[in-house]
Design a protein around this motif. Sequence first.
Motif, PDB file in Angstrom:
ATOM      1  N   UNK A   1      25.980  -3.846  -3.850  1.00  0.00           N
ATOM      2  CA  UNK A   1      25.903  -4.275  -2.454  1.00  0.00           C
ATOM      3  C   UNK A   1      27.292  -4.248  -1.824  1.00  0.00           C
ATOM      4  N   UNK A   2      28.283  -4.726  -2.581  1.00  0.00           N
ATOM      5  CA  UNK A   2      29.651  -4.748  -2.054  1.00  0.00           C
ATOM      6  C   UNK A   2      30.118  -3.317  -1.783  1.00  0.00           C
TER       7      UNK A   2
ATOM      8  N   UNK B   1      28.312  -0.602  -1.193  1.00  0.00           N
ATOM      9  CA  UNK B   1      27.637  -0.005  -0.040  1.00  0.00           C
ATOM     10  C   UNK B   1      28.066  -0.690   1.248  1.00  0.00           C
ATOM     11  N   UNK B   2      28.314  -2.009   1.159  1.00  0.00           N
ATOM     12  CA  UNK B   2      28.794  -2.726   2.336  1.00  0.00           C
ATOM     13  C   UNK B   2      30.140  -2.182   2.804  1.00  0.00           C
TER      14      UNK B   2
ATOM     15  N   UNK C   1      22.003   0.192  -6.146  1.00  0.00           N
ATOM     16  CA  UNK C   1      21.088  -0.293  -5.113  1.00  0.00           C
ATOM     17  C   UNK C   1      20.625  -1.720  -5.380  1.00  0.00           C
ATOM     18  N   UNK C   2      20.632  -2.146  -6.638  1.00  0.00           N
ATOM     19  CA  UNK C   2      20.045  -3.445  -6.940  1.00  0.00           C
ATOM     20  C   UNK C   2      21.003  -4.472  -7.519  1.00  0.00           C
ATOM     21  N   UNK C   3      22.211  -4.042  -7.873  1.00  0.00           N
ATOM     22  CA  UNK C   3      23.115  -5.033  -8.436  1.00  0.00           C
ATOM     23  C   UNK C   3      23.918  -5.687  -7.322  1.00  0.00           C
ATOM     24  N   UNK C   4      24.478  -6.858  -7.651  1.00  0.00           N
ATOM     25  CA  UNK C   4      25.247  -7.541  -6.615  1.00  0.00           C
ATOM     26  C   UNK C   4      26.587  -6.838  -6.391  1.00  0.00           C
ATOM     27  N   UNK C   5      27.058  -6.060  -7.359  1.00  0.00           N
ATOM     28  CA  UNK C   5      28.272  -5.270  -7.137  1.00  0.00           C
ATOM     29  C   UNK C   5      27.990  -4.082  -6.214  1.00  0.00           C
TER      30      UNK C   5
ATOM     31  N   UNK D   1      26.846  -5.679   7.740  1.00  0.00           N
ATOM     32  CA  UNK D   1      26.824  -4.273   7.359  1.00  0.00           C
ATOM     33  C   UNK D   1      25.480  -3.698   7.781  1.00  0.00           C
TER      34      UNK D   1
ATOM     35  N   UNK E   1      24.687 -11.929   0.511  1.00  0.00           N
ATOM     36  CA  UNK E   1      25.431 -11.744  -0.741  1.00  0.00           C
ATOM     37  C   UNK E   1      26.913 -11.453  -0.465  1.00  0.00           C
TER      38      UNK E   1
END
Lengths: 316, 309, 478
Positions: free
Chosen positions: B179-180, B182-183, B173-177, C93, C103
Amino acid sequence: MKNLAAALSGKPWIWSFVAAALVWLATITYTGGQGGGAILSAALSFATFTIIVGLGQMLVITTGPGNVDLSIPATITLSGVVAMKVMDTETSRLLIGVVAALAASFVVGCFNFGLIRLLRIPPIIATLSSSFLVLSTAISYGRGLRIKPPPPLAEFATMRMLGIPVVALFVLLLTIAIAVLLSRTLYGRSVSAVGQNMRAAWLAGFNVDRTRFSTYVLSALLAGVCGIVLSGFSGGAALNMGEEFLLASIAVVVIGGTSVAGGRASVPGIWGAAIFMYLLVTMLNTFGASAVIRLVLTGLIIIVVIVIAGGEKEQR
Amino acid sequence: MINRSLLRQALPFLSLAVVLAATFYVQPRTMSYFGLNLMLQYAVPIALATIAQMFIITVNDLDLSIGPFVGLVGCVSATLLYNDPFLGVLALLALIACYGAVGALIHLRNLPSIVVTLGLSFVWLGIAVLILPSPGGKAPDWLKAIMSFQFPYVPFPIVAAVVIGLVVHVALMNSSFGVIARGAGGNPKALARAGWSLLWTKVSMYLLAGFFGVLSGLSLLGLTTSADAHVADRYTLYSIAGVILGGGEFVGGRVSPLGAVVGALTLALAGSFLIFLKISPDWQIGAQGAILIIVLALRAAVTYGEKRA
Amino acid sequence: MTGTVIKLDGAEKSFGAVRALAGVDFSVRPGECVGLVGHNGAGKSTLMNILAGTLQRSAGELSVGGRNIEGTWTASRAQGDGVRCVFQELSLCPNLSVAENVRITHGAIRGMGWKSRAGALIAAKLDEIFPGHGIRPDDEISDLPIGKRQMAEIARAFTVTTEPLRLVILDEPTSSLDAVTAQQLLAFVRQETGRGTSIILISHLLGEILAASDRIVVMKDGKVVAEKPAREFTRDSLVAAMGSEVRHSKTATAKTGKSEAGMAVRVTTAGAIALEARKGEVIGLAGLAGHGQTRMLLQIYGRKNAEVKGAVAFVAGDRQSDGVFNIWSIGHNMSVRSVAALRRLGLIDVKAEQNLQGEWRKRMAIRTDDVNNNILTLSGGNQQKALFARALASDATIILMDDPMRGVDIGTKQEVYDMIRSEAAAGRTFIWYTTEFDELDHCDRTYVFRNQGIVAALDRSELSEERVLQASFAEAVA
């Protein structure tokens, strides 16, 4: 050649029949041509049960991604138990037993839809939860009883005409009815529309709730029919009689070419896939594979079939 | 005015509290260190399996094979890992790699994950039975030691589950990875347009799922001390239900690792609660269904209110 | 200025038998705003996708910053070379926050504190482009109305971290923006080109193109047919270059004796003014985007707190989410609203259905050789025609239209306008939400919406752009 490819791509169900034929050929090649007809006849009679519930599962899956009926096994059991107990081996109570079993299935269908619609629970979880309740009901209602089916039911379920099981003919009629329902009725159109886009279906004038309700009820009723016939076939109901149909019902739908993304059903594919699945087990038996090897191979073949058939093509 | 969004996030925790309170009420003796320890002893493997399922659900897939997979890991560990640690580790790594390969296959051929993993569940189960035809084998001693670790004041399973949940929560939920990842569940096309590889995102999530599946199998073996191919068959359903109970959704990359762990704990506890209720064995399984329905109905009510507000 | 930011020579692209691009030469110079116009299906979107690296050209040379591009020009290479694209369908998204979406497009935003850096970046850019936007970086996209999503996506395209910003392609950027934010965007485009960034602007709103562009490129049938400095074009000459005749429909006059016709729709729940529609009337719903017009249509459609006399059909504006059934044929998409009436003994009369499909294909002049082709073989404008056919072919006497002309070319629009007038004359009622002011000219009466309520009812004789704007902004302008 191109035309052939085009015709095939529009009829994904052909593959399931091709696969079934290949498996059958492999089997009779191994046996040196022995028993090819008997195997087919047995396949027809065992596959029919999977076909009945597969048709219901197909309708549910066609109403869109996330829709699946996991309560089919429990409903089969409940219907079988209710039918046997109400009939109580009496031929005179045959009809009332059938009605009672279907009524119980109808209630399950209503309950499933109620959970999905009123409580907004995702279908996979809703039907799973309700299957727990249904199974408990069946266990508690049919506790310790092993009642034989009335003779006419047993006869109907096991009788053959010219080597073809009567049940298979009955299921053929059922299949044709479902095919007509899908292609020629408002309900069929709405199932496909709802499966593609629920909101667009509503805005195009369909009654989305009624469509989904009918679908879950139909699936439950078909599971009920399966429960009754299966009890007749195997000499009574058993608490685990539905177990194998959870995976089988989903597998035949997908192998048969119905779109898992919703909107597109493939009725003939259910037949091809169900016969394929049965023949596959027969073939492995013939080859002398142990139960475990059969398990692994069944799994691998399901994967191989879906990999070959491929998923949905990306829309441009 | 209640903050509904907050309420929705709190719901998994509230459900857990309610089930816990009900258990204490029915059987006050459970309100102790050992009582909780006993009731929640299987929380860790269930939580790990639920996390594994959650990774798959993040990228809009569903894993119907996680239960048999956990069972298979147990069988491999109780035999191969016990007899020859090197080969055992190699075998477990190979299993994780299988998960990655399946993820790649599903992505490249655009396959429905339900069917592929349904097929896989047969394969895992078959191999497990092949390795261990009847329950048996031995858990490595270090594994038993870890799982019987006694933590002061708070039972180990609770601490372990919370730590697992928190670590994964921060990572996803909080790392920049995260985000990818979940995106990729929320809008795969947009992700591809931004130059990310959907294939690698999916493979990573499947590898993570395989890794947590292995952890689940190991921890379960540490508790049971001997293996059984069928021991975790129910985990498939538990893990899916846990993710959903925890506030996750099947599509759209909406998941909550902490919620999933709490959801899994709730389910584990509900099992014990039903035993204490002393209801007829006929209705054990039905009552479990009923609990699931009640919790989900509550969640639905909250979410519905939120949309209307 | 010399040199080019990006340059295509003889670009071609085919989708199966369809030739989307037939040899296009196209270039953009630094600090230039190029307006790109053309009908639906002219090849604009294909061209932009090739520039952005999301589609591969079948033939032709591409050079970026003067360097010839060898091998595949991918989305990530485009990103690295400073080429950004805001696509027509949004590329955010929905399950992530605004900052998290930033990001996604910036590989460099990572490590400790990445979230606050991404948030600060997007907040600053939003403030710069859309002052008073009201978007917070930690808002989840799915909680934002479509207009704000579009604002967030546009602002994201202009954010800079380590990768350069050379060219931004804006494909119909104002389609979901209201008049004020659209103006803010156009002003920003002028400002940004002044700083040396190049912009390609695609829009069906010719006023926007004429106001914002330095140079205008007109496409037709996969080719560039005209290319001149913007000041050498006028609205009429642009339309002429795109290949459709200029027609003014203001001549249509209000019919008399309407008031005696029966009531078709009446809604009293939207503020002090009641919405009323009589048989044969065309009613317009106006105001800023997202102020309750679509909600009103859905309320009427669902018959919630609304008096509705007669069958209702809905024409979607958002084709993908509200209208088209992707796996069906064109014909099935057209007849779906009518099959209920085409049943005999419960079964759909296939013959009658085919007749209906054929008839409406002709009446709407849908460009296909076979109505049994999949609906997605049609261009967007023709899909929209199929959706109109769906409503008009049905037994509905009340037709609700949810800004259906979004992204539809002028030729199609004219055909549909004429059809609406003739159907209204035949007694059908139209309730028409539109974001294009010109379309209100076709309406007998216009209701202006603000904050989910009706704030003004204007008869055709009272209608003017000023009055609509005045009503839309009465309180907003403080």
